[in-house]
Design an enzyme around this catalytic site. Structure first.
Site, PDB file in Angstrom:
ATOM      1  N   ASP A  38      14.072 -66.298 -48.709  1.00  0.00           N
ATOM      2  CA  ASP A  38      12.944 -67.230 -48.564  1.00  0.00           C
ATOM      3  C   ASP A  38      12.380 -67.196 -47.144  1.00  0.00           C
ATOM      4  O   ASP A  38      11.214 -67.542 -46.941  1.00  0.00           O
ATOM      5  CB  ASP A  38      13.390 -68.670 -48.870  1.00  0.00           C
ATOM      6  CG  ASP A  38      13.802 -68.872 -50.310  1.00  0.00           C
ATOM      7  OD1 ASP A  38      12.996 -68.560 -51.190  1.00  0.00           O
ATOM      8  OD2 ASP A  38      14.930 -69.357 -50.547  1.00  0.00           O
TER       9      ASP A  38
ATOM     10  N   ILE B 233       9.061 -63.494 -56.055  1.00  0.00           N
ATOM     11  CA  ILE B 233       8.037 -64.553 -56.112  1.00  0.00           C
ATOM     12  C   ILE B 233       8.620 -65.764 -55.410  1.00  0.00           C
ATOM     13  O   ILE B 233       9.567 -66.389 -55.902  1.00  0.00           O
ATOM     14  CB  ILE B 233       7.649 -64.959 -57.557  1.00  0.00           C
ATOM     15  CG1 ILE B 233       7.162 -63.753 -58.357  1.00  0.00           C
ATOM     16  CG2 ILE B 233       6.570 -66.044 -57.514  1.00  0.00           C
ATOM     17  CD1 ILE B 233       6.769 -64.091 -59.803  1.00  0.00           C
ATOM     18  N   ASP B 234       8.113 -66.083 -54.250  1.00  0.00           N
ATOM     19  CA  ASP B 234       8.511 -67.334 -53.602  1.00  0.00           C
ATOM     20  C   ASP B 234       7.441 -68.368 -53.960  1.00  0.00           C
ATOM     21  O   ASP B 234       6.255 -68.144 -53.725  1.00  0.00           O
ATOM     22  CB  ASP B 234       8.616 -67.154 -52.084  1.00  0.00           C
ATOM     23  CG  ASP B 234       9.251 -68.376 -51.459  1.00  0.00           C
ATOM     24  OD1 ASP B 234      10.199 -68.927 -52.060  1.00  0.00           O
ATOM     25  OD2 ASP B 234       8.793 -68.808 -50.386  1.00  0.00           O
TER      26      ASP B 234
HETATM   27  C1  LIP Z   1      11.830 -71.985 -53.453  1.00  0.00           C
HETATM   28  C2  LIP Z   1      11.384 -72.174 -52.033  1.00  0.00           C
HETATM   29  C3  LIP Z   1      11.039 -73.633 -51.812  1.00  0.00           C
HETATM   30  C4  LIP Z   1      12.387 -74.258 -51.636  1.00  0.00           C
HETATM   31  C5  LIP Z   1      13.170 -74.096 -52.934  1.00  0.00           C
HETATM   32  C6  LIP Z   1      13.183 -72.673 -53.481  1.00  0.00           C
HETATM   33  P1  LIP Z   1      11.630 -69.949 -55.221  1.00  0.00           P
HETATM   34  O1  LIP Z   1      11.961 -70.592 -53.770  1.00  0.00           O
HETATM   35  O2  LIP Z   1      10.553 -71.355 -51.454  1.00  0.00           O
HETATM   36  O3  LIP Z   1      10.281 -73.867 -50.660  1.00  0.00           O
HETATM   37  O4  LIP Z   1      12.280 -75.613 -51.290  1.00  0.00           O
HETATM   38  O5  LIP Z   1      14.494 -74.508 -52.671  1.00  0.00           O
HETATM   39  O6  LIP Z   1      14.139 -71.877 -52.871  1.00  0.00           O
HETATM   40  O7  LIP Z   1      12.679 -70.466 -56.138  1.00  0.00           O
HETATM   41  O8  LIP Z   1      10.279 -70.401 -55.622  1.00  0.00           O
HETATM   42  O9  LIP Z   1      11.734 -68.496 -55.018  1.00  0.00           O
END
Ligand code: LIP
Length: 287
Positions: free
Chosen positions: A229, A92-93
């Site tokens: 990511d 889940i991003d």
């Molecule tokens: C998040 C990212 C977000 C970034 C954060 C974090 P998560 O991922 O997609 O844009 O700024 O540092 O890594 O924790 O939601 O998988």
């Protein structure tokens, strides 16, 4: 071995897997509690772990000889990205979005060979956005809409002054990186600075990269996220004509696990845009 890998088959496999992951994500919305990781804004839920387990299990069943790197099973200093064919996955991003029911969470399924992203699938099940790309074969939204969705107006050059830029505050809220980010945001926004059109924070690196690929954002600057990511979004963006360079000046060919990136859409002026963006960075990000 790499020469025999069917990337179209991998893309189709990942699209199907993303739909399964999406069902698990949407069915758990609002149901799971969350925990802190490094600090109180670095969050994880049971659903992150459940989706990674599902994805890792199905990848291992279908492709037992490939490596797997996922956000939730990553062990700092132990897990290493190698040259082998590797699934690079963020289950889940946009976990914070997921917790708040802000509909910009996605599953980000990348595949790299020799550490180069070659297949990417990013699926936001809340808005039914399925982005997919294969190196050398273009990238598409929902199977048929070729990216970018929007070309810049004819004759217009990408400049800082006419740009809509993706940024994220990230999880570090003090120290050098926090200072560099906030000072740079101020310079980019200010009337006596670059006075960009605006900033957007979608809360997900993968969603930000897909928005650049679609031509809805002009760039996305990030320091601190990980290969999972960006791996999938990297293919989707570069196949849409954009590029990923370093988020600190002078790095034209960053590694996928570099952690500091500037993603820029294609089109007239993009190379000068990169130089101008680098000139506007107040200091240097560290990781
Ligand atoms: C998040 C990212 C977000 C970034 C954060 C974090 P998560 O991922 O997609 O844009 O700024 O540092 O890594 O924790 O939601 O998988």
């Amino acid at each position: 071995m790499a020469a025999n890998i069917d990337l179209v088959e991998i893309r189709d496999f990942l699209v199907d897997l993303a739909k399964q992951a999406g069902e698990l994500i949407t069915s758990n919305t609002g149901k799971t509690s969350y925990d802190d990781k490094v600090n109180s804004v670095d969050l994880v839920t049971e659903t992150d772990a459940a989706v990674e387990k599902l994805v890792a299990t199905i990848c291992a069943e279908k492709y037992p000889h490939f490596e797997f790197m996922g956000e939730e099973s990553y062990v700092p200093g132990v897990t290493k990205l190698t040259d082998k064919p590797t699934f690079i996955v963020d289950p889940i991003d946009g976990t914070t979005n997921f917790i708040h029911s802000f509909p910009f969470s996605c599953t980000s399924l990348g595949f790299a060979i020799n550490r180069h992203p070659v297949v990417g699938v990013v699926y936001n099940p809340f808005l039914n956005l399925m982005y997919a790309g294969i190196k050398g074969r273009g990238s598409f939204l929902n199977g048929t809409q070729k990216l970018p969705l929007r070309e810049p107006p004819v004759g217009s050059k990408l400049t800082l002054q006419n740009a809509l830029i993706g940024i994220e505050w990230g999880t570090q809220r003090s120290g050098v990186n926090f200072e560099v980010k906030t000072d740079t945001f101020k310079k980019l926004a200010a009337e006596d600075g670059n006075m960009v059109h605006g900033f957007r924070s979608l809360g997900s690196a993968a969603m930000n990269m897909c928005a650049v690929a679609a031509g809805q954002l002009d760039a996305y600057w990030e320091g601190g996220c990980y290969a999972w990511d960006v791996c999938a979004g990297w293919v989707i963006l570069t196949e849409a004509g954009g590029r990923v360079v370093g988020g600190n000046p002078g790095i034209w060919e960053p590694a996928v696990d570099q952690r500091i990136y500037l993603a820029v859409r294609g089109g007239d002026g993009s190379e000068q845009f990169i130089e101008d963006f680098w000139d506007s960075i107040e200091g240097e990000l560290e990781y």
